[in-house]
Motif scaffolding. Structure first.
Motif, PDB file in Angstrom:
ATOM      1  N   ILE A  38       0.856  -1.180   0.000  1.00  0.00           N
ATOM      2  CA  ILE A  38       0.000   0.000   0.000  1.00  0.00           C
ATOM      3  C   ILE A  38       0.895   1.234   0.000  1.00  0.00           C
ATOM      4  N   THR A  39       0.836   2.040  -1.065  1.00  0.00           N
ATOM      5  CA  THR A  39       1.671   3.243  -1.145  1.00  0.00           C
ATOM      6  C   THR A  39       0.858   4.529  -1.053  1.00  0.00           C
ATOM      7  N   ASP A  40      -0.444   4.419  -0.881  1.00  0.00           N
ATOM      8  CA  ASP A  40      -1.277   5.603  -0.665  1.00  0.00           C
ATOM      9  C   ASP A  40      -1.169   5.980   0.813  1.00  0.00           C
ATOM     10  N   PRO A  41      -0.599   7.160   1.131  1.00  0.00           N
ATOM     11  CA  PRO A  41      -0.395   7.531   2.540  1.00  0.00           C
ATOM     12  C   PRO A  41      -1.675   7.533   3.380  1.00  0.00           C
ATOM     13  N   ALA A  42      -2.801   7.950   2.815  1.00  0.00           N
ATOM     14  CA  ALA A  42      -4.050   7.971   3.580  1.00  0.00           C
ATOM     15  C   ALA A  42      -4.490   6.554   3.947  1.00  0.00           C
ATOM     16  N   GLU A  43      -4.394   5.629   3.007  1.00  0.00           N
ATOM     17  CA  GLU A  43      -4.770   4.235   3.268  1.00  0.00           C
ATOM     18  C   GLU A  43      -3.785   3.592   4.242  1.00  0.00           C
ATOM     19  N   LEU A  47      -4.701   1.963   7.878  1.00  0.00           N
ATOM     20  CA  LEU A  47      -4.389   0.573   8.216  1.00  0.00           C
ATOM     21  C   LEU A  47      -3.496   0.455   9.450  1.00  0.00           C
ATOM     22  N   LEU A  48      -2.509   1.348   9.538  1.00  0.00           N
ATOM     23  CA  LEU A  48      -1.536   1.267  10.637  1.00  0.00           C
ATOM     24  C   LEU A  48      -1.955   2.080  11.857  1.00  0.00           C
ATOM     25  N   ARG A  49      -3.045   2.859  11.708  1.00  0.00           N
ATOM     26  CA  ARG A  49      -3.506   3.743  12.784  1.00  0.00           C
ATOM     27  C   ARG A  49      -2.383   4.672  13.238  1.00  0.00           C
ATOM     28  N   ARG A  50      -1.697   5.221  12.238  1.00  0.00           N
ATOM     29  CA  ARG A  50      -0.569   6.122  12.495  1.00  0.00           C
ATOM     30  C   ARG A  50      -0.595   7.213  11.426  1.00  0.00           C
ATOM     31  N   ASP A  51      -0.860   8.445  11.816  1.00  0.00           N
ATOM     32  CA  ASP A  51      -1.012   9.546  10.863  1.00  0.00           C
ATOM     33  C   ASP A  51       0.221   9.784   9.997  1.00  0.00           C
ATOM     34  N   SER A  52       1.394   9.459  10.500  1.00  0.00           N
ATOM     35  CA  SER A  52       2.622   9.728   9.761  1.00  0.00           C
ATOM     36  C   SER A  52       2.981   8.649   8.738  1.00  0.00           C
ATOM     37  N   ALA A  53       2.195   7.583   8.659  1.00  0.00           N
ATOM     38  CA  ALA A  53       2.506   6.476   7.743  1.00  0.00           C
ATOM     39  C   ALA A  53       2.478   6.943   6.293  1.00  0.00           C
ATOM     40  N   ARG A  54       3.475   6.514   5.531  1.00  0.00           N
ATOM     41  CA  ARG A  54       3.533   6.816   4.095  1.00  0.00           C
ATOM     42  C   ARG A  54       3.246   5.577   3.255  1.00  0.00           C
ATOM     43  N   TRP A  55       3.355   4.403   3.856  1.00  0.00           N
ATOM     44  CA  TRP A  55       3.153   3.146   3.148  1.00  0.00           C
ATOM     45  C   TRP A  55       2.868   2.044   4.176  1.00  0.00           C
ATOM     46  N   ALA A  56       2.386   0.920   3.703  1.00  0.00           N
ATOM     47  CA  ALA A  56       2.159  -0.259   4.549  1.00  0.00           C
ATOM     48  C   ALA A  56       2.309  -1.502   3.680  1.00  0.00           C
ATOM     49  N   VAL A  57       2.649  -2.578   4.313  1.00  0.00           N
ATOM     50  CA  VAL A  57       2.751  -3.870   3.644  1.00  0.00           C
ATOM     51  C   VAL A  57       1.802  -4.818   4.369  1.00  0.00           C
ATOM     52  N   ILE A  58       0.949  -5.504   3.623  1.00  0.00           N
ATOM     53  CA  ILE A  58       0.070  -6.517   4.210  1.00  0.00           C
ATOM     54  C   ILE A  58       0.796  -7.851   4.092  1.00  0.00           C
ATOM     55  N   VAL A  59       1.016  -8.497   5.238  1.00  0.00           N
ATOM     56  CA  VAL A  59       1.774  -9.752   5.261  1.00  0.00           C
ATOM     57  C   VAL A  59       1.001 -10.834   5.993  1.00  0.00           C
ATOM     58  N   ARG A  60       1.480 -12.061   5.800  1.00  0.00           N
ATOM     59  CA  ARG A  60       0.955 -13.232   6.513  1.00  0.00           C
ATOM     60  C   ARG A  60       2.151 -14.034   6.986  1.00  0.00           C
ATOM     61  N   ASP A  61       2.169 -14.406   8.269  1.00  0.00           N
ATOM     62  CA  ASP A  61       3.265 -15.198   8.829  1.00  0.00           C
ATOM     63  C   ASP A  61       3.111 -16.639   8.352  1.00  0.00           C
ATOM     64  N   THR A  62       4.044 -17.092   7.541  1.00  0.00           N
ATOM     65  CA  THR A  62       3.946 -18.438   6.962  1.00  0.00           C
ATOM     66  C   THR A  62       4.371 -19.539   7.929  1.00  0.00           C
ATOM     67  N   LEU A  63       4.926 -19.167   9.072  1.00  0.00           N
ATOM     68  CA  LEU A  63       5.319 -20.171  10.063  1.00  0.00           C
ATOM     69  C   LEU A  63       4.161 -20.538  10.979  1.00  0.00           C
ATOM     70  N   ARG A  64       3.081 -19.793  10.897  1.00  0.00           N
ATOM     71  CA  ARG A  64       1.906 -20.059  11.730  1.00  0.00           C
ATOM     72  C   ARG A  64       0.790 -20.629  10.859  1.00  0.00           C
ATOM     73  N   ALA A  65       0.281 -21.770  11.224  1.00  0.00           N
ATOM     74  CA  ALA A  65      -0.798 -22.394  10.445  1.00  0.00           C
ATOM     75  C   ALA A  65      -2.042 -21.510  10.418  1.00  0.00           C
ATOM     76  N   GLY A  73       4.413  -1.622   9.070  1.00  0.00           N
ATOM     77  CA  GLY A  73       5.001  -0.397   8.552  1.00  0.00           C
ATOM     78  C   GLY A  73       6.452  -0.245   8.971  1.00  0.00           C
ATOM     79  N   SER A  74       7.062  -1.338   9.399  1.00  0.00           N
ATOM     80  CA  SER A  74       8.467  -1.278   9.809  1.00  0.00           C
ATOM     81  C   SER A  74       9.370  -1.228   8.576  1.00  0.00           C
ATOM     82  N   VAL A  75      10.438  -0.448   8.681  1.00  0.00           N
ATOM     83  CA  VAL A  75      11.345  -0.285   7.541  1.00  0.00           C
ATOM     84  C   VAL A  75      12.197  -1.538   7.364  1.00  0.00           C
ATOM     85  N   TRP A  76      12.668  -1.748   6.134  1.00  0.00           N
ATOM     86  CA  TRP A  76      13.549  -2.863   5.801  1.00  0.00           C
ATOM     87  C   TRP A  76      14.908  -2.580   6.430  1.00  0.00           C
ATOM     88  N   THR A  77      15.471  -3.561   7.137  1.00  0.00           N
ATOM     89  CA  THR A  77      16.775  -3.384   7.784  1.00  0.00           C
ATOM     90  C   THR A  77      17.697  -4.548   7.447  1.00  0.00           C
TER      91      THR A  77
END
Length: 94
Positions: A38-43, A47-65, A73-77
């Motif tokens: 998601i690269t639309d800052p408003a969306e 989603l993140l409930r954080r006004d300063s968000a500029r992007w978000a990634v929707i993920v699924r943990d594949t280790l959990r059934a 919204g955590s940055v790549w490190t």
């Protein structure tokens, strides 16, 4: 005379890293499949409930059934490892 220090500011692309839809990456929190970028800052802010968000990634943990999709919204490190590349959002024209 001291010269000012130039600090590079990370771009949105730097923050997102290689997390395109279809990518799988791992870090200390789990192994995640990227379902949407998601690269639309408003969306992203909604989603993140954080006004300063500029992007978000929707993920699924594949280790959990029972892994349910959720936004991050955590940055790549250097703690993140790409296991499978995804598809960039825009494919070059043929």
């Amino acid at each position: 005379m001291m010269l000012p220090t130039i600090v590079s500011v990370p771009t949105v692309a730097d923050e997102i890293g290689p997390r395109y839809p279809g990518a799988i990456y791992q870090n200390v929190d789990g192994r995640f499949e990227v379902l949407a970028l998601i690269t639309d800052p408003a969306e992203a802010a909604r989603l993140l409930r954080r006004d300063s968000a500029r992007w978000a990634v929707i993920v699924r943990d594949t280790l959990r059934a029972d892994g349910q999709p959720f936004p991050v919204g955590s940055v790549w490190t250097t703690e993140d490892y790409l296991l499978r590349p995804g598809r960039p959002p825009y494919a070059p024209a043929a």
